[in-house]
Structures are given as structure tokens and as C-alpha cells.
Motif scaffolding. Structure first.
Motif, PDB file in Angstrom:
ATOM      1  N   VAL A 122       0.814  -0.878   0.356  1.00 38.92           N
ATOM      2  CA  VAL A 122      -0.018  -0.525   0.254  1.00 38.92           C
ATOM      3  C   VAL A 122       1.116   1.326   0.112  1.00 38.92           C
ATOM      4  CG1 VAL A 122      -1.784  -0.972   1.437  1.00 38.92           C
ATOM      5  CG2 VAL A 122      -0.587  -0.227   2.619  1.00 38.92           C
ATOM      6  N   LEU A 163       1.216   5.621   1.184  1.00 34.16           N
ATOM      7  CA  LEU A 163       0.865   6.637   1.585  1.00 34.16           C
ATOM      8  C   LEU A 163       1.638   7.577   1.600  1.00 34.16           C
ATOM      9  CD1 LEU A 163       1.103   4.925   5.551  1.00 34.16           C
ATOM     10  CD2 LEU A 163      -0.916   5.637   4.031  1.00 34.16           C
ATOM     11  N   ILE A 212       4.966  -1.087   3.240  1.00 34.39           N
ATOM     12  CA  ILE A 212       4.154  -0.405   3.211  1.00 34.39           C
ATOM     13  C   ILE A 212       5.158   0.853   2.364  1.00 34.39           C
ATOM     14  CG2 ILE A 212       3.447   2.477   4.228  1.00 34.39           C
ATOM     15  CD1 ILE A 212       2.079   1.020   6.498  1.00 34.39           C
ATOM     16  N   ILE A 227      -2.888  10.146  -2.673  1.00 35.81           N
ATOM     17  CA  ILE A 227      -3.244   9.796  -1.433  1.00 35.81           C
ATOM     18  C   ILE A 227      -3.806  10.907   0.056  1.00 35.81           C
ATOM     19  CG2 ILE A 227      -2.412   8.347   0.301  1.00 35.81           C
ATOM     20  CD1 ILE A 227      -0.509   7.198  -1.869  1.00 35.81           C
ATOM     21  N   PRO A 245      -5.083   5.105   2.295  1.00 35.29           N
ATOM     22  CA  PRO A 245      -3.966   4.314   1.707  1.00 35.29           C
ATOM     23  C   PRO A 245      -4.358   3.614   0.055  1.00 35.29           C
ATOM     24  CG  PRO A 245      -3.907   2.695   3.321  1.00 35.29           C
ATOM     25  CD  PRO A 245      -5.778   4.238   3.920  1.00 35.29           C
TER      26      PRO A 245
END
Length: 187
Positions: free
Chosen positions: A55, A57, A108, A120, A126
Motif C-alpha cells: 500500500v 501512503l 508500505i 493519496i 492508502p
């Protein structure tokens, strides 16, 4: 770029799957908190549902929202890395269950790509990022190498950087252990 972000946001909010440029290779993405959207990404890739996904961020101060314990070394690794870096954390939370690995871990990456960061930030969640290829096939290095099968299966293709021939590589992957220890999974 603002218009592309707005179009992409609508797709993500409605549970759709996007094909988009990242700081590594072109990615398939969706809302990382939406179980059905994540299942669709796995279906498009033809990948096993029990394989975890990365994911993205926009900033490292959001990591603690999705991971129970963030060792200090994680922030150092993220801050000082030159290349895109995916950090595998233990004890993920607040995400679709099919994003999290069977052992509770989660990869991440803090996006260093302008489009991804803005997307984002505006989405406030996310997004999944997995290479835009059928599972087991080579990763497409450029947009024009992505199969028509993938392009036809997504809900939206971001209209940015499609002609870009700047070589990009998948991210470095580091797995964090207890006591600040870490090991490289992919360099």
C-alpha cells in the motif's frame, strides 16, 4: 494533473481499480480499505488472494494508523533511502483483510511521486500498489508494455506519463524485525 486526480478519486471512491504511474513501475491500485476492490485487483492480476499487497501512503506520519507498532528504525530507513523503499511491518490494522498477509504483515511505501502523493492526500486513505502485469509474467517497465488484458480490465487509466521512457525499477523491500532489526528482501 488536477483533472486527472479528480477523475481518479471518483473511481477510487466508487470501489474501482486504476492503472496509474508511480515512483516505481506502473501500478494497479484501489482503495486499500475496500475488500471488494482489493479482490478485483487480485482477479485482474490472476494472483492468489493470500498474497499480500503493497500500500502507498503520502507521508510517514500516517504509518501508525495502519500498523500497531512502528519501530524508530523504520522512519530512519524511509528518510535516508535514495530509492523507492517498501517496508514490511508486522501487525497491520485498519485495512481490507485481503491486503494484509496471512501472518499479519503489510508492505508500505511512502510515495515520492507527485501524482501519487496528491492523490493519496486528497483520498485520505492508502491505495494498493501492485505491478501492472498478470501474476507470473514479467513486470512492464513502461506503459506501452502493459498487456491489453490489464488495460481492458481496469476501471480507469490515468492519462499521465504514458509516453515516459525513463527507466524505473520495483522498490527495494525491507522487512522489519523485533528490536529494530531488519533484512533486505529485494534490493
Amino acid at each position: 494533473m488536477r483533472e486527472e486526480i479528480n477523475k481518479t478519486l471518483e473511481i477510487l471512491k466508487n470501489g474501482g481499480v486504476i492503472l496509474y504511474p508511480t515512483d516505481t513501475v506502473w501500478g494497479l491500485g484501489c482503495d486499500a480499505t475496500n475488500t471488494e476492490a482489493v479482490a478485483k485487483v487480485n482477479e485482474i492480476k490472476g494472483r492468489a488472494a493470500d498474497k499480500s499487497l503493497i500500500v502507498l501512503l503520502d507521508t510517514d506520519n500516517k504509518i501508525q494508523s495502519y500498523v500497531n507498532d512502528v519501530p524508530e528504525v523504520a522512519y530512519d530507513l524511509i528518510e535516508y533511502t535514495e530509492k523507492p523503499l517498501t517496508v514490511i511491518f508486522s501487525n497491520a490494522k485498519n485495512l481490507a483483510p485481503n491486503v494484509i498477509n496471512a501472518d499479519g504483515s503489510l508492505g508500505i511505501r511512502i510515495a515520492k511521486h507527485d501524482f501519487c502523493q496528491q492523490l493519496i492526500q486528497r483520498f485520505r486513505k492508502p491505495i494498493v500498489s501492485t505491478s501492472a502485469n498478470i501474476s507470473g509474467e514479467p513486470t512492464a517497465k513502461f506503459f506501452d508494455e502493459i498487456s491489453e488484458e490489464i488495460k481492458d480490465a481496469v476501471d480507469y487509466i490515468v492519462d499521465l506519463e504514458q509516453e515516459d521512457r525513463t527507466p524505473k525499477q520495483p522498490s527495494t523491500i525491507v522487512k522489519l524485525g523485533y528490536g529494530g532489526q531488519f533484512e533486505f528482501i529485494r534490493r
